[in-house]
Design a protein around this motif. Structure first.
Motif, mmCIF file in Angstrom:
data_model
loop_
_atom_site.group_PDB
_atom_site.id
_atom_site.type_symbol
_atom_site.label_atom_id
_atom_site.label_comp_id
_atom_site.label_asym_id
_atom_site.label_seq_id
_atom_site.Cartn_x
_atom_site.Cartn_y
_atom_site.Cartn_z
ATOM 1 N N PRO A 162 0.818 -1.218 0.000
ATOM 2 C CA PRO A 162 0.000 0.000 0.000
ATOM 3 C C PRO A 162 0.845 1.259 0.000
ATOM 4 N N VAL A 163 0.235 2.336 -0.463
ATOM 5 C CA VAL A 163 0.921 3.628 -0.528
ATOM 6 C C VAL A 163 1.148 4.151 0.885
ATOM 7 N N THR A 164 2.388 4.483 1.193
ATOM 8 C CA THR A 164 2.749 5.016 2.503
ATOM 9 C C THR A 164 3.475 6.343 2.327
ATOM 10 N N SER A 165 3.616 7.077 3.422
ATOM 11 C CA SER A 165 4.265 8.385 3.369
ATOM 12 C C SER A 165 5.568 8.371 4.153
ATOM 13 N N THR A 166 6.455 9.289 3.798
ATOM 14 C CA THR A 166 7.726 9.434 4.485
ATOM 15 C C THR A 166 8.100 10.903 4.515
ATOM 16 N N TRP A 167 8.957 11.284 5.449
ATOM 17 C CA TRP A 167 9.413 12.674 5.584
ATOM 18 C C TRP A 167 10.931 12.697 5.549
ATOM 19 N N PHE A 168 11.485 13.669 4.845
ATOM 20 C CA PHE A 168 12.934 13.754 4.734
ATOM 21 C C PHE A 168 13.344 15.167 4.323
ATOM 22 N N THR A 169 14.622 15.460 4.503
ATOM 23 C CA THR A 169 15.188 16.726 4.053
ATOM 24 C C THR A 169 16.263 16.430 3.022
ATOM 25 N N LEU A 170 16.130 17.040 1.866
ATOM 26 C CA LEU A 170 17.065 16.860 0.768
ATOM 27 C C LEU A 170 17.995 18.067 0.690
ATOM 28 N N THR A 171 19.296 17.817 0.713
ATOM 29 C CA THR A 171 20.291 18.880 0.561
ATOM 30 C C THR A 171 20.912 18.766 -0.817
ATOM 31 N N GLN A 172 20.747 19.798 -1.626
ATOM 32 C CA GLN A 172 21.274 19.799 -2.986
ATOM 33 C C GLN A 172 22.377 20.840 -3.130
ATOM 34 N N SER A 173 23.501 20.411 -3.713
ATOM 35 C CA SER A 173 24.550 21.343 -4.121
ATOM 36 C C SER A 173 24.300 21.688 -5.582
ATOM 37 N N LEU A 174 24.107 22.967 -5.865
ATOM 38 C CA LEU A 174 23.759 23.432 -7.201
ATOM 39 C C LEU A 174 24.889 24.258 -7.810
ATOM 40 N N LYS A 175 24.969 24.229 -9.139
ATOM 41 C CA LYS A 175 25.956 25.003 -9.884
ATOM 42 C C LYS A 175 25.256 25.713 -11.026
ATOM 43 N N TRP A 176 25.679 26.937 -11.305
ATOM 44 C CA TRP A 176 25.104 27.665 -12.432
ATOM 45 C C TRP A 176 25.782 27.184 -13.707
ATOM 46 N N VAL A 177 25.034 26.434 -14.516
ATOM 47 C CA VAL A 177 25.582 25.812 -15.727
ATOM 48 C C VAL A 177 24.598 26.020 -16.874
ATOM 49 N N GLY A 178 25.106 26.490 -18.017
ATOM 50 C CA GLY A 178 24.234 26.629 -19.181
ATOM 51 C C GLY A 178 23.045 27.513 -18.934
ATOM 52 N N ASN A 179 23.251 28.581 -18.181
ATOM 53 C CA ASN A 179 22.189 29.562 -17.923
ATOM 54 C C ASN A 179 21.080 29.039 -17.032
ATOM 55 N N ASP A 180 21.399 28.091 -16.162
ATOM 56 C CA ASP A 180 20.399 27.578 -15.232
ATOM 57 C C ASP A 180 21.102 26.889 -14.065
ATOM 58 N N TRP A 181 20.344 26.615 -12.995
ATOM 59 C CA TRP A 181 20.874 25.866 -11.866
ATOM 60 C C TRP A 181 20.796 24.382 -12.170
ATOM 61 N N ARG A 182 21.883 23.656 -11.871
ATOM 62 C CA ARG A 182 21.923 22.209 -12.045
ATOM 63 C C ARG A 182 22.533 21.563 -10.796
ATOM 64 N N ILE A 183 22.118 20.349 -10.503
ATOM 65 C CA ILE A 183 22.605 19.625 -9.330
ATOM 66 C C ILE A 183 23.986 19.044 -9.608
ATOM 67 N N THR A 184 24.897 19.215 -8.646
ATOM 68 C CA THR A 184 26.196 18.538 -8.724
ATOM 69 C C THR A 184 26.262 17.365 -7.754
ATOM 70 N N SER A 185 25.582 17.454 -6.632
ATOM 71 C CA SER A 185 25.504 16.346 -5.676
ATOM 72 C C SER A 185 24.335 16.578 -4.742
ATOM 73 N N SER A 186 23.886 15.491 -4.092
ATOM 74 C CA SER A 186 22.732 15.565 -3.199
ATOM 75 C C SER A 186 22.904 14.596 -2.045
ATOM 76 N N LYS A 187 22.204 14.878 -0.966
ATOM 77 C CA LYS A 187 22.118 13.902 0.110
ATOM 78 C C LYS A 187 20.802 14.087 0.850
ATOM 79 N N GLN A 188 20.381 13.046 1.544
ATOM 80 C CA GLN A 188 19.102 13.047 2.238
ATOM 81 C C GLN A 188 19.284 12.676 3.696
ATOM 82 N N THR A 189 18.525 13.346 4.552
ATOM 83 C CA THR A 189 18.447 12.978 5.962
ATOM 84 C C THR A 189 16.982 12.786 6.333
ATOM 85 N N GLU A 190 16.732 12.000 7.342
ATOM 86 C CA GLU A 190 15.363 11.705 7.770
ATOM 87 C C GLU A 190 14.740 12.892 8.489
ATOM 88 N N GLY A 191 13.414 13.098 8.266
ATOM 89 C CA GLY A 191 12.658 14.113 8.987
ATOM 90 C C GLY A 191 12.958 15.532 8.511
#
Length: 277
Positions: free
Chosen positions: A218-247
């Protein structure tokens, strides 16, 4: 990072009533946050971090050091320019790269909008299918990391893993069931910002599972915080790396759980949003 590492790493509405924890301590967040774990791994255990593919993203970026480390000036926390829950600043972007918004402003608000929309894309059901997954990675990440990341993700989404979440080798749900994978940003904040880079946290809730009559996952829910490192590339923001922590994870409300059919109809009937800070 491994699939179960909380330190590395990608939804309901209505009225709720707060439950006090057992024992009468009065600490709402102290002892009543979770029910005891089941003996066997549940679906949420299997895909808790995969909802945003953070495990695979972190795996691809392993060796780059602390993903939360940033260069440039730290944000002035005392500025008070952001209202915590209200959308502010420039209007949402109008451009799209496939189904993913693009053309974010080169400022803190633009970085937060990009991070929020990328969290939604990386937490979608398209990530479980090879073609859409590669399109999403190309649309959200720095081209310098795309090739290695796609290779790692293709390996992570093995036939065995897909079977564990109830999907076939092509990422399709069984006949009569609807696979649900959605990420909903709750809020965002900038940890560091320069003209060419940014680090943004996005607090999210997610939905994952198989909806429909007879579903054993069944469909369940979860909570988390995503930390994204972004770089300005090609006239826009793009992700270089990410990590997740609970809650942070709120106390569960007293809402009645909907039937599998109700969830399936909701997922098919309610569209998503373009997020802007």
């Amino acid at each position: 990072m491994s699939l179960g590492d909380d330190n590395d790493g990608f939804g309901g509405s209505g009225q709720t009533r707060t439950r006090l924890p057992e024992g009468g301590t009065g600490d709402v967040y102290g002892g009543a946050r979770r029910q005891p774990a089941r003996n066997s791994r549940s679906l949420i255990t299997v895909v808790g971090v995969v909802v945003l593919l953070i495990a695979a993203i972190a795996f691809a970026n392993r060796g780059n050091g602390d993903d939360t480390a940033t260069t440039g000036s730290s944000r002035d926390k005392s500025s008070g320019t952001d209202t915590p829950t209200a959308a502010t600043g420039v209007p949402p972007v109008t451009g799209k790269n496939g189904q993913i918004p693009k053309g974010f402003a080169r400022d803190e608000q633009g970085a937060q909008s990009a991070a929020s929309n990328y969290a939604v894309a990386l937490g979608s059901d398209g990530m479980f299918q090879p073609g859409p997954r590669r399109d999403i990675i190309h649309a959200t990440h720095d081209p310098a990391v795309v090739t290695g990341l796609v290779k790692s993700l293709d390996a992570s989404y093995s036939q065995g893993f897909l079977a564990a979440v109830g999907l076939d080798a092509n990422g399709a749900a069984p006949t009569g069931l609807t696979f649900v994978s959605r990420t909903v940003p709750v809020g965002s904040k900038v940890l560091a910002f320069t003209n060419d880079s940014a680090t943004v946290e996005v607090w999210c809730t997610g939905l994952v599972g198989l909806a429909g009559e007879g579903s054993t996952k069944p469909v369940t829910s979860t909570w988390f915080t995503l930390t994204q490192s972004l770089k300005w590339v090609g006239n826009d923001w793009r992700i270089t790396s990410s990590k997740q922590t609970e809650g942070p994870t709120p106390v569960n409300g007293d809402n009645r759980a909907s039937t599998a059919d109700e969830i399936a109809k909701a997922v098919e009937g309610y569209g998503g949003f373009t997020y802007a800070r």
